[in-house]
Enzyme design. Sequence first.
Site, PDB file in Angstrom:
ATOM      1  N   LYS A  68      13.229  -2.140  -8.178  1.00  0.00           N
ATOM      2  CA  LYS A  68      13.739  -1.029  -7.190  1.00  0.00           C
ATOM      3  C   LYS A  68      14.127  -2.177  -6.296  1.00  0.00           C
ATOM      4  O   LYS A  68      15.206  -1.905  -5.509  1.00  0.00           O
ATOM      5  CB  LYS A  68      12.925  -0.054  -6.555  1.00  0.00           C
ATOM      6  CG  LYS A  68      13.528   0.561  -5.559  1.00  0.00           C
ATOM      7  CD  LYS A  68      12.695   1.859  -5.212  1.00  0.00           C
ATOM      8  CE  LYS A  68      13.194   2.382  -3.776  1.00  0.00           C
ATOM      9  NZ  LYS A  68      12.501   1.090  -2.714  1.00  0.00           N
ATOM     10  N   ASP A  69      13.137  -3.322  -5.623  1.00  0.00           N
ATOM     11  CA  ASP A  69      13.645  -4.223  -4.827  1.00  0.00           C
ATOM     12  C   ASP A  69      14.352  -5.289  -5.671  1.00  0.00           C
ATOM     13  O   ASP A  69      13.733  -6.434  -5.546  1.00  0.00           O
ATOM     14  CB  ASP A  69      12.421  -4.683  -3.860  1.00  0.00           C
ATOM     15  CG  ASP A  69      11.781  -3.375  -3.232  1.00  0.00           C
ATOM     16  OD1 ASP A  69      12.452  -3.014  -2.206  1.00  0.00           O
ATOM     17  OD2 ASP A  69      10.854  -2.884  -3.682  1.00  0.00           O
TER      18      ASP A  69
ATOM     19  N   ARG B 197       8.947   5.021   1.443  1.00  0.00           N
ATOM     20  CA  ARG B 197       9.487   5.504   2.623  1.00  0.00           C
ATOM     21  C   ARG B 197      10.111   6.942   2.324  1.00  0.00           C
ATOM     22  O   ARG B 197      10.526   7.481   3.250  1.00  0.00           O
ATOM     23  CB  ARG B 197      10.624   4.578   3.101  1.00  0.00           C
ATOM     24  CG  ARG B 197      10.201   3.403   3.597  1.00  0.00           C
ATOM     25  CD  ARG B 197      11.194   2.359   4.089  1.00  0.00           C
ATOM     26  NE  ARG B 197      10.688   1.512   5.074  1.00  0.00           N
ATOM     27  CZ  ARG B 197      10.740   0.162   4.606  1.00  0.00           C
ATOM     28  NH1 ARG B 197      10.867  -0.341   3.285  1.00  0.00           N
ATOM     29  NH2 ARG B 197       9.997  -0.705   5.480  1.00  0.00           N
TER      30      ARG B 197
ATOM     31  N   HIS C 230       4.056   1.870  -8.360  1.00  0.00           N
ATOM     32  CA  HIS C 230       3.157   0.917  -8.096  1.00  0.00           C
ATOM     33  C   HIS C 230       1.999   0.778  -9.143  1.00  0.00           C
ATOM     34  O   HIS C 230       1.798  -0.088  -9.804  1.00  0.00           O
ATOM     35  CB  HIS C 230       2.186   1.081  -6.765  1.00  0.00           C
ATOM     36  CG  HIS C 230       3.276   0.765  -5.503  1.00  0.00           C
ATOM     37  ND1 HIS C 230       3.415   1.683  -4.632  1.00  0.00           N
ATOM     38  CD2 HIS C 230       3.766  -0.247  -4.976  1.00  0.00           C
ATOM     39  CE1 HIS C 230       4.035   1.579  -3.604  1.00  0.00           C
ATOM     40  NE2 HIS C 230       4.262   0.121  -3.696  1.00  0.00           N
TER      41      HIS C 230
ATOM     42  N   HIS D 254       2.367   4.712  -4.953  1.00  0.00           N
ATOM     43  CA  HIS D 254       2.731   5.727  -5.622  1.00  0.00           C
ATOM     44  C   HIS D 254       2.904   5.327  -7.114  1.00  0.00           C
ATOM     45  O   HIS D 254       2.440   4.286  -7.382  1.00  0.00           O
ATOM     46  CB  HIS D 254       4.309   6.314  -5.178  1.00  0.00           C
ATOM     47  CG  HIS D 254       5.386   5.172  -5.084  1.00  0.00           C
ATOM     48  ND1 HIS D 254       5.729   4.277  -5.973  1.00  0.00           N
ATOM     49  CD2 HIS D 254       5.813   4.590  -3.826  1.00  0.00           C
ATOM     50  CE1 HIS D 254       6.609   3.415  -5.721  1.00  0.00           C
ATOM     51  NE2 HIS D 254       6.779   3.539  -4.368  1.00  0.00           N
ATOM     52  N   ALA D 255       3.595   6.277  -8.023  1.00  0.00           N
ATOM     53  CA  ALA D 255       3.379   5.804  -9.419  1.00  0.00           C
ATOM     54  C   ALA D 255       4.250   4.741  -9.845  1.00  0.00           C
ATOM     55  O   ALA D 255       3.935   4.251 -10.915  1.00  0.00           O
ATOM     56  CB  ALA D 255       4.098   7.250 -10.208  1.00  0.00           C
TER      57      ALA D 255
ATOM     58  N   GLY E 292       0.665  -1.450   0.115  1.00  0.00           N
ATOM     59  CA  GLY E 292       0.018  -0.193   0.022  1.00  0.00           C
ATOM     60  C   GLY E 292       0.932   1.236  -0.005  1.00  0.00           C
ATOM     61  O   GLY E 292       2.057   1.282  -0.365  1.00  0.00           O
ATOM     62  N   ASN E 293       0.144   2.291   0.509  1.00  0.00           N
ATOM     63  CA  ASN E 293       0.761   3.679   0.355  1.00  0.00           C
ATOM     64  C   ASN E 293       1.487   4.128  -1.041  1.00  0.00           C
ATOM     65  O   ASN E 293       2.388   3.946  -1.272  1.00  0.00           O
ATOM     66  CB  ASN E 293       1.910   3.823   1.210  1.00  0.00           C
ATOM     67  CG  ASN E 293       2.219   5.500   1.416  1.00  0.00           C
ATOM     68  OD1 ASN E 293       3.607   5.724   1.398  1.00  0.00           O
ATOM     69  ND2 ASN E 293       1.236   6.200   1.747  1.00  0.00           N
TER      70      ASN E 293
END
Length: 276
Positions: free
Chosen positions: A145-146, A183, A33, A30-31, A27-28
Amino acid sequence: MKIVHSLESLRESLEGAMRVALVPTMGNLHAGHLRLVEQALEHGDLVVVSIFVNPLQFGPNEDYERYPRTLEADCDKLAQVGAHIVFAPPVDVIYPVPQQVHVEPPPLAAELCGAFRPGHFSGVATVVAKLFNLVQPQVALFGKKDYQQLAVIRALVQQLNFPIDIVGVETQRLPDGLALSSRNGYLTEPQRAEAPRLYATLLDIRHQVEAGRRDFAVLAEEAIGLLQQHGWRVDYVSVRCRSDLSPAADGQALVALAAAWLGETRLIDNLEIGSR
Ligand code: PAF
């Protein structure tokens, strides 16, 4: 778009789907996701986005409690990009009994981020295996990114025979290079101004390798020193082989990876080197 919280409603909403594409998230959104969702729409006829802040992948002193939970805003964004189902289970739906069975990730999970976050990748692999079993997607999408997480998940799928195609999606960046991350919202204004240096450092490593440098460990040490000079607390900077994240070797397709703290916020980033 349907928002479901229980396993029963999840099952109902999956009925009749031909090719399910899963985007697991915490969640949370951003572009970055939303890009995963856009790509998912090209890979499946039913796109399921899971939103679950997974307690198992946070260490005792990490940010599980303060991790931003923004379900309503997330659902608005997902509806706009055309996701079909949001699966947002409460913790006791995913962990109805204390979790005693854990996926043991491959040895690469003990390096890089794993060396600083013991148990993290086991927590990730365990919840991702659960999500795969619950949603039974044909394809699942994860952000590059991960990078290490993606490598762990590829190993999970290959070695536990999940019949799922894993798609890695490019990192989305702000104009100054900072990789999008939930984050980033923790950063103070001066930290936010400093944060793009992490990507700039990786770009510099890439330039130097492309210019012929092969002393990978020295390059990483230099990068660590530079970040430290600017107030970063560095967990690691490392150049690795892309295929299995083993130490960099000449002639292999490489990736530079970094994790470092600005104050209380840990940022990670990576950059592939060369075109192979
Ligand atoms: O990358 C994330 O957001 C999480 O690690 C994941 C894959 C959703 C598992 O909780």
